[in-house]
Design a protein around this motif. Structure first.
Motif, short mmCIF file in Angstrom:
data_model
loop_
_atom_site.label_atom_id
_atom_site.label_comp_id
_atom_site.label_asym_id
_atom_site.label_seq_id
_atom_site.Cartn_x
_atom_site.Cartn_y
_atom_site.Cartn_z
N GLY A 39 51.59 37.86 34.74
CA GLY A 39 50.93 39.57 34.37
C GLY A 39 50.72 39.89 35.43
N ASP A 40 49.48 40.82 34.65
CA ASP A 40 49.47 41.41 35.88
C ASP A 40 48.05 41.58 37.34
N ALA A 41 48.20 41.69 38.52
CA ALA A 41 47.75 40.57 39.12
C ALA A 41 46.28 41.23 39.25
N GLY A 42 46.27 42.22 39.57
CA GLY A 42 45.37 43.67 39.77
C GLY A 42 44.21 43.36 38.86
N ASP A 43 45.21 43.59 37.02
CA ASP A 43 44.20 43.76 36.67
C ASP A 43 43.44 42.47 35.80
N VAL A 87 49.66 40.95 52.64
CA VAL A 87 49.40 40.15 51.05
C VAL A 87 49.47 40.57 50.07
N ASP A 88 49.99 40.32 49.24
CA ASP A 88 49.41 40.13 48.02
C ASP A 88 49.67 39.38 46.73
N PRO A 89 49.89 39.94 45.87
CA PRO A 89 49.44 38.37 44.69
C PRO A 89 51.88 38.45 44.54
N MET A 90 51.72 39.96 44.53
CA MET A 90 52.87 39.47 43.10
C MET A 90 54.44 40.61 44.59
N LEU A 91 55.46 39.14 44.46
CA LEU A 91 56.56 40.39 45.22
C LEU A 91 57.72 40.65 43.91
N ALA A 92 57.73 41.44 43.37
CA ALA A 92 58.86 41.90 42.34
C ALA A 92 60.05 42.66 42.41
N THR A 93 59.70 44.01 42.48
CA THR A 93 60.86 44.85 42.85
C THR A 93 60.94 44.82 44.67
N GLY A 94 59.86 44.33 45.25
CA GLY A 94 59.45 43.76 46.15
C GLY A 94 59.08 45.96 47.15
N GLY A 95 59.34 46.94 46.58
CA GLY A 95 59.34 48.18 46.90
C GLY A 95 57.67 48.40 47.15
N SER A 96 57.03 47.47 47.03
CA SER A 96 55.32 47.41 47.03
C SER A 96 55.49 47.02 48.85
N ALA A 97 55.89 45.89 49.18
CA ALA A 97 55.82 45.21 50.45
C ALA A 97 56.77 45.75 51.08
N ILE A 138 46.80 44.49 50.89
CA ILE A 138 47.67 45.58 49.48
C ILE A 138 46.87 45.97 48.90
N LEU A 139 46.25 47.19 48.10
CA LEU A 139 45.30 47.41 47.36
C LEU A 139 46.04 47.18 45.77
N ARG A 140 45.16 47.28 44.82
CA ARG A 140 44.39 46.51 44.77
C ARG A 140 44.41 44.80 44.84
N ALA A 141 45.53 45.23 44.66
CA ALA A 141 45.52 43.21 44.49
C ALA A 141 45.78 41.76 45.75
N GLY A 142 45.87 42.42 46.60
CA GLY A 142 45.89 41.77 47.86
C GLY A 142 44.65 41.55 48.38
N LEU A 191 48.00 50.82 47.92
CA LEU A 191 49.60 51.70 46.79
C LEU A 191 49.58 50.62 45.71
N TYR A 192 50.59 52.03 44.57
CA TYR A 192 50.10 51.66 43.13
C TYR A 192 51.40 52.00 42.80
N ARG A 193 52.25 51.22 42.15
CA ARG A 193 53.41 51.12 41.35
C ARG A 193 53.17 51.91 39.91
N ASP A 194 54.03 53.43 40.27
CA ASP A 194 54.64 54.45 39.27
C ASP A 194 54.64 53.28 38.31
C1 PRP Z 1 51.41 45.43 41.64
C2 PRP Z 1 51.00 44.34 42.45
C3 PRP Z 1 52.36 44.45 43.57
C4 PRP Z 1 53.07 45.27 43.59
C5 PRP Z 1 54.27 44.61 43.17
O1 PRP Z 1 50.24 45.88 42.44
O2 PRP Z 1 49.53 44.17 43.10
O3 PRP Z 1 51.38 45.28 45.24
O4 PRP Z 1 52.97 45.58 42.02
O5 PRP Z 1 55.11 45.54 42.52
P1 PRP Z 1 56.62 45.84 43.96
O6 PRP Z 1 57.20 44.72 44.17
O7 PRP Z 1 58.14 46.21 42.27
O8 PRP Z 1 56.28 46.76 44.28
P2 PRP Z 1 50.08 47.47 41.52
O9 PRP Z 1 50.91 48.78 41.53
O10 PRP Z 1 49.96 47.11 39.97
O11 PRP Z 1 48.35 48.03 42.44
P3 PRP Z 1 47.03 47.18 41.65
O12 PRP Z 1 47.24 45.75 43.36
O13 PRP Z 1 46.44 48.50 41.96
O14 PRP Z 1 46.73 46.56 40.36
#
Ligand code: PRP
Ligand code: URA
Length: 206
Positions: A196-200, A127-137, A74-78, A99-102
């Motif tokens: 922190g912010d994985a993509g950054d 694959v994505d480093p972060m599973l936060a709210t889960g919305g992106s995955a 999942i771009l970018r951080a994946g 995907l980017y998260r608003d």
């Molecule tokens: C981050 C991360 C996931 C997402 C996780 O990406 O890499 O894709 O947030 O959050 P969620 O589980 O709440 O959806 P981000 O939207 O910051 O984009 P980036 O990878 O371009 O930095």
């Protein structure tokens, strides 16, 4: 199924990544090293099929992977996990989901999708480093399912309990692999303690 890969080398490298003073180069290198270690476990149940081969000593039955593997960062951080997993599975094909998260609503927004053919035959690793709210995955997996994927694994570095719960509700058929299950999400949707912010941190932005 949720599997947290509690291996000492993974935990050690993840601790280096979590430290706020760790720079982009070390962050990225440790991420790829963990990705390769995780892939070893994630691939443990890949199906094999027998194949007749000749060794220098004579005929023997060997085994080869029975299904293609497709990695979908999942771009970018994946992208930060891609090289490490491909070191273990060099024949894997790669699809991409942008995907980017608003930052206000935390809702994911799609901006790119490109997949190899025959996802229905493949083992698909999202694959994505972060599973936060889960919305992106959740959205990414909905997208690969819409293109026929049936055997899907979600590989993330750090997960929040909230994201794991949401994923298990939305896609109960998907196996989730984490290097660590963290404590909670904060009020702006970041994983605590997280990293922190994985993509950054991977790309040196901000
Ligand atoms: C981050 C991360 C996931 C997402 C996780 O990406 O890499 O894709 O947030 O959050 P969620 O589980 O709440 O959806 P981000 O939207 O910051 O984009 P980036 O990878 O371009 O930095
Ligand atoms: N995305 C990140 O990069 N980090 C978090 O903690 C949550 C979402």
């Amino acid at each position: 199924m949720l599997e947290v890969l509690n291996h000492p080398m993974i935990t050690h490298k993840l601790t280096l990544m979590r430290k706020k003073e760790t720079g982009t180069k070390d962050f990225r290198e440790n991420l790829n090293e963990i990705a390769e270690l995780m892939a070893y476990e994630v691939c443990r149940d890949l199906p094999l099929r027998p194949i007749d081969i000749e060794t220098p000593m004579g005929p023997c039955t060997g085994y080869e992977l029975a299904k293609p593997v497709v990695i979908v960062p999942i771009l970018r951080a994946g992208i930060g996990l891609l090289d490490g997993i491909r070191r273990l599975v060099p024949t894997a094909k790669v699809g991409f989901i942008g995907l980017y998260r608003d930052e206000e609503t935390l809702e994911p927004h799609e901006y790119f999708a490109k997949f190899p053919k025959d996802l229905d035959q493949a083992i698909v690793m999202v694959v994505d480093p972060m599973l936060a709210t889960g919305g992106s995955a959740i959205d990414a997996i909905t997208m690969v399912k819409a293109r026929g994927a049936k055997q899907i694994k979600l590989v993330c570095l750090v997960g929040a309990p909230e994201g794991v719960k949401a994923m298990q509700k939305a896609h109960p058929d998907v196996d989730i692999y984490l290097a660590a299950l963290d404590d909670h999400l904060n009020e702006i949707g970041y994983i605590v303690p997280g990293l922190g912010d994985a993509g950054d941190r991977i790309f040196g932005t901000k």
